[in-house]
Design a protein around this motif. Structure first.
Motif, PDB file in Angstrom:
ATOM      1  N   PRO A 110       0.932  -1.324  -0.077  1.00  0.00           N
ATOM      2  CA  PRO A 110      -0.139  -0.049   0.203  1.00  0.00           C
ATOM      3  C   PRO A 110       0.838   1.243   0.121  1.00  0.00           C
ATOM      4  N   GLY A 111       2.046   1.146   0.454  1.00  0.00           N
ATOM      5  CA  GLY A 111       2.864   2.325   0.471  1.00  0.00           C
ATOM      6  C   GLY A 111       3.931   2.496  -0.554  1.00  0.00           C
ATOM      7  N   ASP A 112       3.943   1.598  -1.283  1.00  0.00           N
ATOM      8  CA  ASP A 112       4.628   1.308  -2.616  1.00  0.00           C
ATOM      9  C   ASP A 112       4.703   2.531  -3.673  1.00  0.00           C
TER      10      ASP A 112
ATOM     11  N   VAL B 287      12.463  -1.481  -4.418  1.00  0.00           N
ATOM     12  CA  VAL B 287      11.373  -0.774  -4.187  1.00  0.00           C
ATOM     13  C   VAL B 287      11.387   0.493  -2.910  1.00  0.00           C
ATOM     14  N   LEU B 288      10.851   1.698  -3.356  1.00  0.00           N
ATOM     15  CA  LEU B 288      10.976   2.523  -2.343  1.00  0.00           C
ATOM     16  C   LEU B 288       9.378   2.904  -1.789  1.00  0.00           C
ATOM     17  N   SER B 289       9.412   2.777  -0.664  1.00  0.00           N
ATOM     18  CA  SER B 289       7.505   2.818   0.074  1.00  0.00           C
ATOM     19  C   SER B 289       7.894   4.103   1.187  1.00  0.00           C
ATOM     20  N   LYS B 290       6.674   4.642   1.322  1.00  0.00           N
ATOM     21  CA  LYS B 290       6.324   5.687   2.302  1.00  0.00           C
ATOM     22  C   LYS B 290       6.662   4.976   3.637  1.00  0.00           C
ATOM     23  N   LEU B 291       7.426   5.830   4.453  1.00  0.00           N
ATOM     24  CA  LEU B 291       7.399   5.371   6.026  1.00  0.00           C
ATOM     25  C   LEU B 291       6.375   6.051   6.729  1.00  0.00           C
ATOM     26  N   PRO B 292       6.018   5.177   7.768  1.00  0.00           N
ATOM     27  CA  PRO B 292       4.766   5.901   8.732  1.00  0.00           C
ATOM     28  C   PRO B 292       5.544   7.348   9.159  1.00  0.00           C
ATOM     29  N   GLN B 293       4.529   8.371   9.160  1.00  0.00           N
ATOM     30  CA  GLN B 293       4.936   9.513   9.598  1.00  0.00           C
ATOM     31  C   GLN B 293       4.320   9.802  11.102  1.00  0.00           C
TER      32      GLN B 293
END
Length: 283
Positions: free
Chosen positions: A108-110, A277-283
């Motif tokens: 989901p964050g990819d 793959v780069l994904s969003k980190l939890p903020q």
């Protein structure tokens, strides 16, 4: 533990690695690309175009620009990820015959995928990694001396690039892929001397607080010219890498950024065995 690849598959890996490094290789029936005949532009012209290129924010913490020299057959995409917002991992193919860049964006964050390390294709079209590959903490394949001089890896801390001999033990890593050569040595120094052929290229660069993915499209660049661009200071139009590693190139070169309403697609000429793959980190 995996079985040792057949001689024909190992030979394909060697040929692919030699082609990527611009070294003449024995003839093979495997698909390869011929070097572009058009001379590549001088570094000064590339840097001038880079300084003039518009930098756009794709997402908070993700910038993109395209260094375009159409008359010289060159388009270089530079994606810069803030490490406080994005993390990196390695991903394997979803089918035995390989996957395309889009297929690797499954989480989901990819938001971004780029081809990874060298691979082998057997007589039935099945792909296997040529060297070290660690996915989600599991060692898929151990390192091999012919699979590249460097390792891109993630352990306890941030993503790192090491020479193969200096890389941490696979058991200590969450993600890793062996590939090469290392284009920019630690400290921002050009790490290679041979020119190599001009071809489509992909590379991963690290600098303070950022992961940079670079794709040289159209007729591409030689390894040396790419290394020079990566090492050049950002104020001069370069990428300003502290260290950078070459990824698999030629027909394997491919990447995709996918946003909510649009995407940037750099298609490849073949499927690949693994990707970064780069994904969003939890903020």
């Amino acid at each position: 533990m995996t079985s040792r690849p057949s001689h024909s598959r190992r030979r394909f890996a060697l040929v692919a690695a030699l082609i990527a490094m611009g070294i003449a290789a024995p003839s093979t029936s495997a698909q390869t690309t011929k070097p572009a005949e058009k001379p590549e532009p001088d570094l000064a012209l590339i840097l001038e175009s880079s300084r003039a290129a518009e930098n756009s924010e794709l997402l908070p913490g993700l910038d993109h620009r395209t260094i375009a020299l159409p008359a010289d057959g060159l388009a270089v995409h530079v994606f810069a990820f803030d490490t406080s917002r994005f993390g990196l991992r390695t991903v394997e193919q979803h089918a035995e015959t390989g996957s395309r860049a889009l297929d690797f964006l499954a989480g989901p964050g990819d938001v971004f995928a780029i081809n990874g390390g060298f691979f082998e294709r057997d007589d039935d079209g099945r792909l296997s990694p040529s060297g070290l590959l660690v996915v989600d903490g599991v060692t898929v394949v151990m390192e091999h001396e012919r699979a590249g001089s460097g390792v891109l890896h993630v352990g306890v801390g941030a993503a790192s690039i090491s020479y193969r001999a200096d890389a941490p033990a696979p058991g200590a890593l969450k993600s890793a892929v062996q590939v090469g050569p290392i284009l920019v040595d630690p400290g921002g120094k050009v790490g290679i001397r041979s020119q190599g052929v001009r071809d489509r290229r992909s590379a991963l660069c690290l600098r303070h607080g950022a992961i940079i993915a670079v794709v040289a499209d159209s007729d591409g660049l030689s390894l040396l010219r790419l290394a020079e661009l990566l090492a050049a200071p950002t104020g001069d139009g370069g990428v300003g890498c502290d260290i950078a590693i070459n990824l698999d190139g030629g027909p394997s070169t491919q990447a995709i950024w996918r946003g909510d309403t649009r995407e940037i697609v750099i298609p490849g000429g073949s499927t690949v065995q693994n990707a970064i793959v780069l994904s969003k980190l939890p903020q």
